[in-house]
Design a protein around this motif. Sequence first.
Motif, PDB file in Angstrom:
ATOM      1  N   CYS A  74       0.842  -1.206   0.000  1.00 17.49           N
ATOM      2  CA  CYS A  74       0.000   0.000   0.000  1.00 17.49           C
ATOM      3  C   CYS A  74       0.876   1.256   0.000  1.00 17.49           C
ATOM      4  CB  CYS A  74      -0.914   0.014   1.225  1.00 17.49           C
ATOM      5  SG  CYS A  74      -2.279  -1.163   1.180  1.00 17.49           S
ATOM      6  N   LEU A  75       1.915   1.247   0.838  1.00 18.12           N
ATOM      7  CA  LEU A  75       2.808   2.399   0.966  1.00 18.12           C
ATOM      8  C   LEU A  75       3.629   2.615  -0.296  1.00 18.12           C
ATOM      9  CD1 LEU A  75       4.075   1.744   4.604  1.00 18.12           C
ATOM     10  CD2 LEU A  75       2.709   3.710   3.893  1.00 18.12           C
ATOM     11  N   THR A  76       4.088   1.534  -0.921  1.00 18.65           N
ATOM     12  CA  THR A  76       4.949   1.667  -2.096  1.00 18.65           C
ATOM     13  C   THR A  76       4.164   1.999  -3.359  1.00 18.65           C
ATOM     14  OG1 THR A  76       4.867  -0.742  -2.377  1.00 18.65           O
ATOM     15  CG2 THR A  76       6.764   0.153  -1.216  1.00 18.65           C
ATOM     16  N   GLY A 112       1.630   5.334  -1.930  1.00 18.93           N
ATOM     17  CA  GLY A 112       2.266   6.357  -1.108  1.00 18.93           C
ATOM     18  C   GLY A 112       3.240   7.248  -1.857  1.00 18.93           C
ATOM     19  N   GLY A 113       3.640   8.312  -1.174  1.00 21.58           N
ATOM     20  CA  GLY A 113       4.642   9.203  -1.745  1.00 21.58           C
ATOM     21  C   GLY A 113       4.081  10.417  -2.451  1.00 21.58           C
ATOM     22  N   GLN A 114       2.770  10.494  -2.618  1.00 23.19           N
ATOM     23  CA  GLN A 114       2.150  11.667  -3.230  1.00 23.19           C
ATOM     24  C   GLN A 114       0.709  11.829  -2.756  1.00 23.19           C
ATOM     25  OE1 GLN A 114       1.075  11.238  -7.568  1.00 23.19           O
ATOM     26  NE2 GLN A 114       2.400   9.440  -7.443  1.00 23.19           N
ATOM     27  N   GLY A 145       4.787   7.685   2.178  1.00 21.70           N
ATOM     28  CA  GLY A 145       5.545   6.730   1.384  1.00 21.70           C
ATOM     29  C   GLY A 145       6.482   5.928   2.269  1.00 21.70           C
ATOM     30  N   VAL A 146       7.280   5.088   1.651  1.00 24.63           N
ATOM     31  CA  VAL A 146       8.233   4.261   2.396  1.00 24.63           C
ATOM     32  C   VAL A 146       9.608   4.394   1.751  1.00 24.63           C
ATOM     33  CG1 VAL A 146       7.672   2.197   1.049  1.00 24.63           C
ATOM     34  CG2 VAL A 146       8.703   1.946   3.299  1.00 24.63           C
ATOM     35  N   LYS A 147      10.654   4.438   2.577  1.00 24.66           N
ATOM     36  CA  LYS A 147      12.015   4.551   2.067  1.00 24.66           C
ATOM     37  C   LYS A 147      12.733   3.203   2.068  1.00 24.66           C
ATOM     38  CE  LYS A 147      13.132   9.407   3.017  1.00 24.66           C
ATOM     39  NZ  LYS A 147      13.766   9.724   1.710  1.00 24.66           N
ATOM     40  N   MET A 172      10.137   5.370   7.118  1.00 20.75           N
ATOM     41  CA  MET A 172       9.357   6.361   6.383  1.00 20.75           C
ATOM     42  C   MET A 172       9.909   7.762   6.609  1.00 20.75           C
ATOM     43  SD  MET A 172       5.603   4.899   7.491  1.00 20.75           S
ATOM     44  CE  MET A 172       6.130   4.781   9.185  1.00 20.75           C
ATOM     45  N   ARG A 223      -6.714   9.316  -3.452  1.00 18.68           N
ATOM     46  CA  ARG A 223      -5.539   8.585  -3.928  1.00 18.68           C
ATOM     47  C   ARG A 223      -5.623   7.099  -3.582  1.00 18.68           C
ATOM     48  NH1 ARG A 223      -1.091   8.445  -7.364  1.00 18.68           N
ATOM     49  NH2 ARG A 223       0.547   7.175  -6.415  1.00 18.68           N
TER      50      ARG A 223
END
Length: 507
Positions: A100-102, A105-107, A112-114, A127, A160
Amino acid sequence: METVLKSHCDEQHPQEAEELQRKQEQNKQLSGIKKDIEKLYEAVPQLVNVFKIKEKIGEGTFSSVYLATAQLQTGYEEKMALKHLIPTSHPLRIAAELQCLTVAGGQDNVMGVKYCFRKNDHVVIVMPYLEHESFLDILNSLSFEEVREYMFNLFKALRRIHHFGIVHRDVKPSNFLYNRRLKEYALVDFGLAQGTPDTKIELLKTTQSEGQQEDSVHHSVQRSVFGERNFNVSSSTYQENSSTKLIKQSKMIDVSSRKLVTKKKIISTKTVSSGVARKAASGCPSNLACDCYATDRVCSICLSRRQQVAPRAGTPGFRAPEVLTKCPTQTTAIDMWSAGIVFLSLLSGRYPFYKASDDLTALAQIMTVRGSRETIQAAKTFGKSVLCTQDVPAQNLRTLCEKLRGTNSSCTRSKDDTHTDSVNDLDLPVETDKQCAPKTLGKEIQHIQSCQESDGALEVKATDMKGWDQVPDDAYDLLDKLLDLNPATRITAKEALLHPFFKDMRL
């Protein structure tokens, strides 16, 4: 003699004694956090060479979050949030949360996830760190324009994730981080997420039924992962699985007979839980070792390991009617209801607005605002029957919010009337173990409908209103559409962004 002197000293300086006790508690807490950090380094040793963990910034039912710094090649230290997933979740659920995060996420205000680190049952998701305010601390200082921006950005995040077929299932202020100074937002914590039938998140298709089976009747305090205390207490959270048919879809739910329903719920849940346990135990030979460590896959041994039971149905005060009545078909509309409760708190200045110890009480509380007839009628649309011993009229949302906030001319607010009051604090009348007494119910409704004046009442000056004296009808129209009792006609995130309330805001 020493005890007597100490007691006498405490009486002479009660403030000093309180301060000493407070400091002792703080030191004890800091000592506990230090031990937790040490245990995390031991559990996931890869973290030692990469991150310097500073402090614990939040603790939830399924995870803890730490603030850490990472030394970049440029020499700059970057702050990051490390989410340590407590080993109660099935690997598929953890993998689904990561996906879900990848993917989403990020916008658009979705976290998001790092990176991700794993050692045996311990998983740490890294994160970006967003410094944020506590919703409770800033609630009554927000201007109306800030509230409008807050809701607009929340709907952007929901649009989103709903586009990808993700149902968050736990939308609440502590899961929508807000940096007031930078005007930055982030929707976090997808640990309870489920997928729609057409979800684009492949792993949510697998975990959809698993998530329903993981619900339990155990009572535990659901704490916010990112540090804000949650006033709602988890209750019996059995999520009906349509394939088991242990509870008939047309079951009558009577808010005046909680004992009977609760007993049925416990029996049904135990049946499901024991079945899952047996299946998991039989599918995982004890003598086999995991062979997927340090790889990008999850092996069959990990996938078949025994699940631990934990409540996974979100926060009671934010649950939609279809969740409270155990409707088997739940859509992204449940997130929109939760967003409506957040908006209701913002407009009324009360958080949490609803505070319930169980689902039936929560449903009765909804009736005091949206009306009993309306709730019963809406339940019929998704195949549920709800009984109520008294006819409760629906409230006018503008009148209710203005009186609770104290922004209309006929109402004054007491200095002791803080924004922490919820509807439950106003003596909610619903006693679900017996029939609701008309006197008690009438008293509660009257309490909501009128503002009580008291000695030393504080008049709210127009100069301090920050736009709250000019709230447009569009705001309450949007609130009404968000709190639509029928999920089929409830407004979507995409539609909410196009609502006249946001007419001059850029998408």
